[in-house]
Design a protein around this motif. Structure first.
Motif, PDB file in Angstrom:
ATOM      1  N   SER A 155      -9.904 -86.492  27.637  1.00  0.00           N
ATOM      2  CA  SER A 155     -10.968 -86.408  26.640  1.00  0.00           C
ATOM      3  C   SER A 155     -11.753 -87.704  26.617  1.00  0.00           C
ATOM      4  O   SER A 155     -11.174 -88.787  26.762  1.00  0.00           O
ATOM      5  N   ALA A 156     -13.067 -87.615  26.438  1.00  0.00           N
ATOM      6  CA  ALA A 156     -13.898 -88.811  26.351  1.00  0.00           C
ATOM      7  C   ALA A 156     -15.091 -88.544  25.451  1.00  0.00           C
ATOM      8  O   ALA A 156     -15.519 -87.395  25.281  1.00  0.00           O
ATOM      9  N   ARG A 157     -15.613 -89.598  24.880  1.00  0.00           N
ATOM     10  CA  ARG A 157     -16.851 -89.537  24.112  1.00  0.00           C
ATOM     11  C   ARG A 157     -18.017 -89.966  24.996  1.00  0.00           C
ATOM     12  O   ARG A 157     -17.963 -91.001  25.662  1.00  0.00           O
ATOM     13  N   VAL A 158     -19.086 -89.170  25.010  1.00  0.00           N
ATOM     14  CA  VAL A 158     -20.288 -89.514  25.765  1.00  0.00           C
ATOM     15  C   VAL A 158     -21.503 -89.390  24.848  1.00  0.00           C
ATOM     16  O   VAL A 158     -21.440 -88.770  23.781  1.00  0.00           O
ATOM     17  N   ASP A 159     -22.599 -89.979  25.291  1.00  0.00           N
ATOM     18  CA  ASP A 159     -23.834 -89.961  24.513  1.00  0.00           C
ATOM     19  C   ASP A 159     -24.610 -88.664  24.729  1.00  0.00           C
ATOM     20  O   ASP A 159     -24.431 -87.972  25.734  1.00  0.00           O
ATOM     21  N   LEU A 160     -25.508 -88.383  23.786  1.00  0.00           N
ATOM     22  CA  LEU A 160     -26.460 -87.287  23.927  1.00  0.00           C
ATOM     23  C   LEU A 160     -27.872 -87.813  23.668  1.00  0.00           C
ATOM     24  O   LEU A 160     -28.076 -88.653  22.784  1.00  0.00           O
ATOM     25  N   GLY A 161     -28.826 -87.309  24.443  1.00  0.00           N
ATOM     26  CA  GLY A 161     -30.218 -87.595  24.164  1.00  0.00           C
ATOM     27  C   GLY A 161     -30.765 -86.548  23.201  1.00  0.00           C
ATOM     28  O   GLY A 161     -30.325 -85.403  23.189  1.00  0.00           O
ATOM     29  N   VAL A 162     -31.734 -86.959  22.390  1.00  0.00           N
ATOM     30  CA  VAL A 162     -32.363 -86.042  21.436  1.00  0.00           C
ATOM     31  C   VAL A 162     -33.867 -86.247  21.486  1.00  0.00           C
ATOM     32  O   VAL A 162     -34.356 -87.381  21.483  1.00  0.00           O
ATOM     33  N   VAL A 163     -34.602 -85.143  21.569  1.00  0.00           N
ATOM     34  CA  VAL A 163     -36.056 -85.199  21.460  1.00  0.00           C
ATOM     35  C   VAL A 163     -36.464 -84.140  20.446  1.00  0.00           C
ATOM     36  O   VAL A 163     -36.219 -82.953  20.639  1.00  0.00           O
ATOM     37  N   GLY A 164     -37.029 -84.576  19.327  1.00  0.00           N
ATOM     38  CA  GLY A 164     -37.305 -83.652  18.235  1.00  0.00           C
ATOM     39  C   GLY A 164     -35.995 -83.071  17.723  1.00  0.00           C
ATOM     40  O   GLY A 164     -35.068 -83.799  17.384  1.00  0.00           O
ATOM     41  N   SER A 165     -35.906 -81.751  17.732  1.00  0.00           N
ATOM     42  CA  SER A 165     -34.669 -81.089  17.297  1.00  0.00           C
ATOM     43  C   SER A 165     -33.805 -80.660  18.472  1.00  0.00           C
ATOM     44  O   SER A 165     -32.779 -80.008  18.282  1.00  0.00           O
ATOM     45  N   ARG A 166     -34.209 -81.035  19.694  1.00  0.00           N
ATOM     46  CA  ARG A 166     -33.509 -80.583  20.890  1.00  0.00           C
ATOM     47  C   ARG A 166     -32.633 -81.683  21.475  1.00  0.00           C
ATOM     48  O   ARG A 166     -33.004 -82.850  21.521  1.00  0.00           O
ATOM     49  N   VAL A 167     -31.480 -81.262  21.948  1.00  0.00           N
ATOM     50  CA  VAL A 167     -30.548 -82.155  22.637  1.00  0.00           C
ATOM     51  C   VAL A 167     -30.793 -82.085  24.141  1.00  0.00           C
ATOM     52  O   VAL A 167     -31.149 -81.031  24.668  1.00  0.00           O
ATOM     53  N   PHE A 168     -30.618 -83.205  24.845  1.00  0.00           N
ATOM     54  CA  PHE A 168     -30.626 -83.149  26.307  1.00  0.00           C
ATOM     55  C   PHE A 168     -29.450 -83.940  26.859  1.00  0.00           C
ATOM     56  O   PHE A 168     -29.116 -85.023  26.373  1.00  0.00           O
ATOM     57  N   VAL A 169     -28.795 -83.353  27.857  1.00  0.00           N
ATOM     58  CA  VAL A 169     -27.654 -84.012  28.499  1.00  0.00           C
ATOM     59  C   VAL A 169     -28.089 -84.774  29.741  1.00  0.00           C
ATOM     60  O   VAL A 169     -27.386 -85.680  30.201  1.00  0.00           O
ATOM     61  N   ASN A 170     -29.237 -84.398  30.304  1.00  0.00           N
ATOM     62  CA  ASN A 170     -29.722 -85.065  31.517  1.00  0.00           C
ATOM     63  C   ASN A 170     -31.022 -85.811  31.244  1.00  0.00           C
ATOM     64  O   ASN A 170     -31.030 -87.020  31.139  1.00  0.00           O
ATOM     65  N   ASN A 171     -32.144 -85.096  31.101  1.00  0.00           N
ATOM     66  CA  ASN A 171     -33.399 -85.811  30.895  1.00  0.00           C
ATOM     67  C   ASN A 171     -34.469 -84.963  30.240  1.00  0.00           C
ATOM     68  O   ASN A 171     -34.366 -83.736  30.147  1.00  0.00           O
ATOM     69  N   VAL A 172     -35.502 -85.662  29.793  1.00  0.00           N
ATOM     70  CA  VAL A 172     -36.774 -85.062  29.386  1.00  0.00           C
ATOM     71  C   VAL A 172     -37.813 -85.580  30.355  1.00  0.00           C
ATOM     72  O   VAL A 172     -37.911 -86.790  30.588  1.00  0.00           O
ATOM     73  N   SER A 173     -38.584 -84.673  30.951  1.00  0.00           N
ATOM     74  CA  SER A 173     -39.543 -85.085  31.973  1.00  0.00           C
ATOM     75  C   SER A 173     -40.956 -84.641  31.593  1.00  0.00           C
ATOM     76  O   SER A 173     -41.159 -83.577  31.025  1.00  0.00           O
ATOM     77  N   PHE A 174     -41.911 -85.504  31.920  1.00  0.00           N
ATOM     78  CA  PHE A 174     -43.325 -85.236  31.697  1.00  0.00           C
ATOM     79  C   PHE A 174     -44.056 -85.547  32.996  1.00  0.00           C
ATOM     80  O   PHE A 174     -43.908 -86.626  33.556  1.00  0.00           O
ATOM     81  N   GLY A 175     -44.841 -84.616  33.493  1.00  0.00           N
ATOM     82  CA  GLY A 175     -45.550 -84.834  34.748  1.00  0.00           C
ATOM     83  C   GLY A 175     -44.937 -84.024  35.865  1.00  0.00           C
ATOM     84  O   GLY A 175     -43.723 -83.820  35.928  1.00  0.00           O
ATOM     85  N   ILE A 176     -45.769 -83.586  36.789  1.00  0.00           N
ATOM     86  CA  ILE A 176     -45.367 -82.584  37.775  1.00  0.00           C
ATOM     87  C   ILE A 176     -44.320 -83.088  38.754  1.00  0.00           C
ATOM     88  O   ILE A 176     -43.555 -82.317  39.321  1.00  0.00           O
ATOM     89  N   TYR A 177     -44.228 -84.402  38.945  1.00  0.00           N
ATOM     90  CA  TYR A 177     -43.302 -84.929  39.942  1.00  0.00           C
ATOM     91  C   TYR A 177     -42.009 -85.468  39.345  1.00  0.00           C
ATOM     92  O   TYR A 177     -41.156 -85.948  40.067  1.00  0.00           O
TER      93      TYR A 177
END
Length: 320
Positions: A123-145
């Motif tokens: 068992s381990a504790r890890v961080d979570l990303g949050v944008v607005g009301s949404r959680v992300f485990v990997n990333n939030v991306s903006f832009g086609i590339y």
């Protein structure tokens, strides 16, 4: 990290499964049958259903462990429920890229190797990303590339597809219609903005896009101010990333940093984005934040892909 100690065994577990992820990995590796044989209850996401609603229903019906088999988008939906309710999460990498599972040290080539964690897990504790009301485990991306940028082994077909739309990209038609604040300056209308749950490695080439830690309490941020010239679009971007350490952003056009919060703002009402690969529109200003140690994960005691000490000993099990 979680505290040392033994957890009680025979804990009811529910595995939320996305059979549409990963080109049929759930069926190919017989994940449903194997999970049931280990004592887990399996619920498959059906038409019109969401992973989060099924996870919430599982908690209400007495599940003490949440499992999820799917890609990063499915994982983030179930992780949000697990974090909000204080339940541990077990990830089965049944998606296409499986960034989060890979960085947990799981074998993304054979998702069945994660199933033993239903019986005995670390068992381990890890961080979570949050944008607005949404959680992300990997990333939030903006832009086609943004998504293609951090794929270590991008295919030639992908490179050709991206190169085919390069003229519009070079003319600025695919810029991000926002301003992003960096520690040095505010960047207007960047080409790419990518915010990750913990910073990515940017070198060596085969490690680009990997995270060696998921508990730093910081987001990783990457901004490309201007596009490279075709025809070697992706190779140029990768070279710029590898050269970023100690390089002048004015020369590379690439800015990277780590912070607990990243903000985009501007005049447009909504901004197209991808959250763990899922398309969405976000209202401006967009605030990306980190929640340190928000998620407790369960991983098998033997992990072929582990790159760092992630765990504290703990025993978990399901009834059966």
């Amino acid at each position: 990290m979680s505290a040392r100690g033994r957890e009680p065994t025979h804990r009811p577990a529910v595995l939320v499964v996305n059979t549409r992820s990963g080109g049929g990995k759930v069926s190919r590796f017989r994940l449903i049958e194997r999970a049931e044989r280990l004592g887990a209850q399996v619920t498959v996401i059906g038409e019109g259903q969401s992973a989060s609603s099924l996870a919430q229903a599982a908690i209400e019906q007495g599940a003490e462990v949440l499992g999820v088999a799917g890609g990063d988008g499915t994982v983030s939906a179930v992780a949000a429920v697990a974090a909000a309710t204080g339940h541990p999460l077990l990830v089965i990498p049944a998606g296409t890229r499986n960034h989060f599972a890979r960085d947990l040290g799981l074998d993304i080539r054979n998702p069945a190797r994660a199933l033993p964690a239903l019986l005995h897990a670390d068992s381990a504790r890890v961080d979570l990303g949050v944008v607005g009301s949404r959680v992300f485990v990997n990333n939030v991306s903006f832009g086609i590339y943004a998504e293609a940028l951090l794929e270590p082994g991008y295919r030639e077909a992908k490179a050709r597809t991206l190169a085919s739309i390069a003229p519009a990209y070079i003319e600025g038609q695919h810029r991000v219609e926002a301003t992003v604040d960096t520690p040095w300056e505010a960047i207007d209308f960047p080409q790419v903005v990518l915010v990750s749950n913990n910073p990515y490695q940017l070198s060596p080439p085969r490690r680009v896009g990997c995270r060696f830690a998921l508990d730093t309490g910081l987001l990783g941020a990457l901004v490309i101010k201007r596009p490279p010239e075709p025809p070697d679009l992706l190779p140029t971007l990768h070279r710029a990333l590898r050269q970023q350490a100690g390089a002048d952003p004015a020369e590379t056009g690439v800015i990277t940093w780590s912070a607990p919060q990243v903000v985009l703002h501007g005049a447009v009402p909504r901004l197209p984005a991808g959250i763990d690969g899922e398309p969405i529109e976000l209202s401006l200003p967009v605030r990306c934040e980190i929640r340190p140690g928000a998620l407790r994960v369960l991983v098998p005691k033997r992990r072929t892909g582990v790159r760092r000490r992630l765990t504290r000993p703990a025993d978990f099990g399901v009834g059966g």
